[in-house]
Design an enzyme around this catalytic site. Structure first.
Site, PDB file in Angstrom:
ATOM      1  N   ASP A  88       9.729  -1.154  -1.514  1.00 45.51           N
ATOM      2  CA  ASP A  88       8.448  -1.389  -1.441  1.00 45.51           C
ATOM      3  C   ASP A  88       7.733  -1.127  -2.724  1.00 45.51           C
ATOM      4  OD1 ASP A  88       9.123   1.614  -1.398  1.00 45.51           O
ATOM      5  OD2 ASP A  88       7.195   2.003  -0.652  1.00 45.51           O
ATOM      6  N   GLU A 181       9.484   4.312  -0.179  1.00 45.88           N
ATOM      7  CA  GLU A 181       9.491   5.522  -1.347  1.00 45.88           C
ATOM      8  C   GLU A 181       8.043   5.966  -1.811  1.00 45.88           C
ATOM      9  OE1 GLU A 181       9.550   7.158  -5.484  1.00 45.88           O
ATOM     10  OE2 GLU A 181       8.387   5.231  -4.925  1.00 45.88           O
TER      11      GLU A 181
END
Length: 421
Positions: A88, A181
């Site tokens: 991400d 994350e």
């Protein structure tokens, strides 16, 4: 495939983390993360990786089997090294990335002439270190996504290097790409370290060339609830107990100067992040950070004591606090005999003529959670700068160097097993 082409391909997939979905427990929080994971699974298959597993959470794992002849190791165990990156990108910007490569000759870099957006050398003087290099930048309307697609490109290119140079001996090498994350290390928290089966690992996340992280925060959260007593202002005297003012008074009793904007290096802090409510009830959220375990415990104990004192001041049920640990300092898992991943990284940097700059990370990363779960996991640079900003940039030489360090770590791990010291 060239490493720059890999990186550009990954940036074209929008993997912005979705905070609303994350708060609802959905993982991956954005569809783009699964799209990228599927692409990587196909690429891993093409590179000859084995045991490729893509879960419905977008957690992707794979193994490159050892090619070391048994006669070179005898009964010596060859540790399994692993590498991690996250899928991400941060939610600070949600637009699609339109990355571009510029040949840098000094001065400012025009990102978007139409919008008048430039990467200014006066604002980012470290650009002087990259004169003569090609630099990957945005068009000024999005993040570059080097956090953490530079890591993905570096790891995939390292695997390609091993595939193309079969004379390079290596033990089992495992890779993992994790979602979300950027939302409290959610992918790492869901990751099954025991099933993964690695002996140690490295994340690649953050930092200019040469930087290396083997310590970060001990991190926790506090939610403080203030319960007041509402009353109409016409008859409020002696009755109204304003929870908003109670919260403000609580904040005023936090140690002066121990906030993010006043601290640096290894200095810890209390971060007042969010306050919501009305005169009847107010909820205050804080982050607590400290590099030492004792300092962290002292901070959490201070908040509990402050809450208890406020109850004495304002009455029973006026204040309550919920304290929770978020992650530990990775240094706690890299002490004594467990420090060998640091030693291997130092040698890998040196072999690539890179001066290692060990920095304390004033933040969290997946490796902190993985280390806490029993997989020692310091952090290697990706070469990128200005994460979470439209001014994010990535020197190509630094990206290549990150991949070279990964290859060298793999080689050194095998050499140490084949020729024990």
């Amino acid at each position: 495939m060239k490493i720059v082409d890999r990186f550009l391909q990954y940036t074209r997939i929008n993997t912005t983390t979705n905070r609303e979905n994350g708060a609802a427990g959905i993982m991956p929080s954005s569809e783009g993360q699964m799209v990228l994971a599927r692409l990587l699974a196909d690429e891993l298959d093409a590179l000859g990786m084995k045991d490729i597993v893509l879960r419905d959470t977008a957690i992707l794992t794979a193994t490159l089997p050892s090619n070391i002849p048994a006669n070179l190791t005898g009964n010596q165990h060859v540790p399994t090294v692993s590498f991690f990156a996250h899928l991400d990108t941060s939610a600070e910007q949600k637009n699609d990335t339109r990355a571009q490569v510029v040949s840098y000759h000094g001065g400012d870099i025009c990102l978007n002439a139409d919008l008048g957006i430039a990467l200014k050398q006066s604002d980012f003087p470290e650009l002087n270190n990259y004169v003569g290099d090609d630099i990957l930048v945005t068009d000024g309307t999005s993040l570059l996504g080097a956090d953490d697609k530079a890591a993905i490109a570096a790891i995939m290119h390292a695997l390609q290097t091993l595939q193309s140079n079969t004379e390079i001996l290596h033990g089992d090498v495992k890779v993992a790409f994790l979602p979300d994350e950027e939302q409290g290390l959610r992918g790492a928290k869901a990751f099954d370290v025991e099933t993964f089966g690695a002996d140690f690992g490295y994340t690649l996340d953050c930092c200019g060339i040469g930087e290396f992280v083997h310590e970060n925060w001990n991190a926790g959260d506090a939610i403080v609830t203030f319960t007041g007593q509402s009353a109409h202002p016409m008859s409020a005297k002696g009755k109204l107990k304003n929870s908003l003012l109670m919260a403000h008074q609580f904040i005023s009793m936090l140690p002066a100067g121990e906030a993010p904007q006043y601290t640096e290096g290894r200095e810890g802090y209390y971060w007042v992040k969010e306050m919501s409510g009305n005169s009847a009830k107010t909820v205050l959220k804080l982050d607590i950070r400290d590099f030492t375990q004792q300092g962290y415990r002292d901070r959490m104990a201070f908040l509990q004591t402050l809450t208890n004192n406020c109850v004495t001041l304002w009455g029973d049920a006026s204040v309550s606090i919920h304290l929770a640990d978020r992650y530990e300092n990775v240094a706690n898992s890299l002490e004594g005999d467990a420090s060998f991943p640091i030693d291997i990284a130092k040698e890998a940097y040196a072999r690539n003529n890179i001066n290692m700059i060990a920095i304390p990370m004033r933040g969290g990363y997946d490796g902190a959670v993985l280390s806490q779960k029993g997989l020692p996991c310091p952090n290697i640079f990706t070469g990128a700068h200005n994460f979470h900003s439209i001014y994010e940039y990535l020197p190509v030489t630094s990206l290549k160097a990150a991949s070279d360090v990964v290859v060298e770590v793999i080689k050194i791990t095998a050499e140490r097993a084949s020729h024990p010291r």
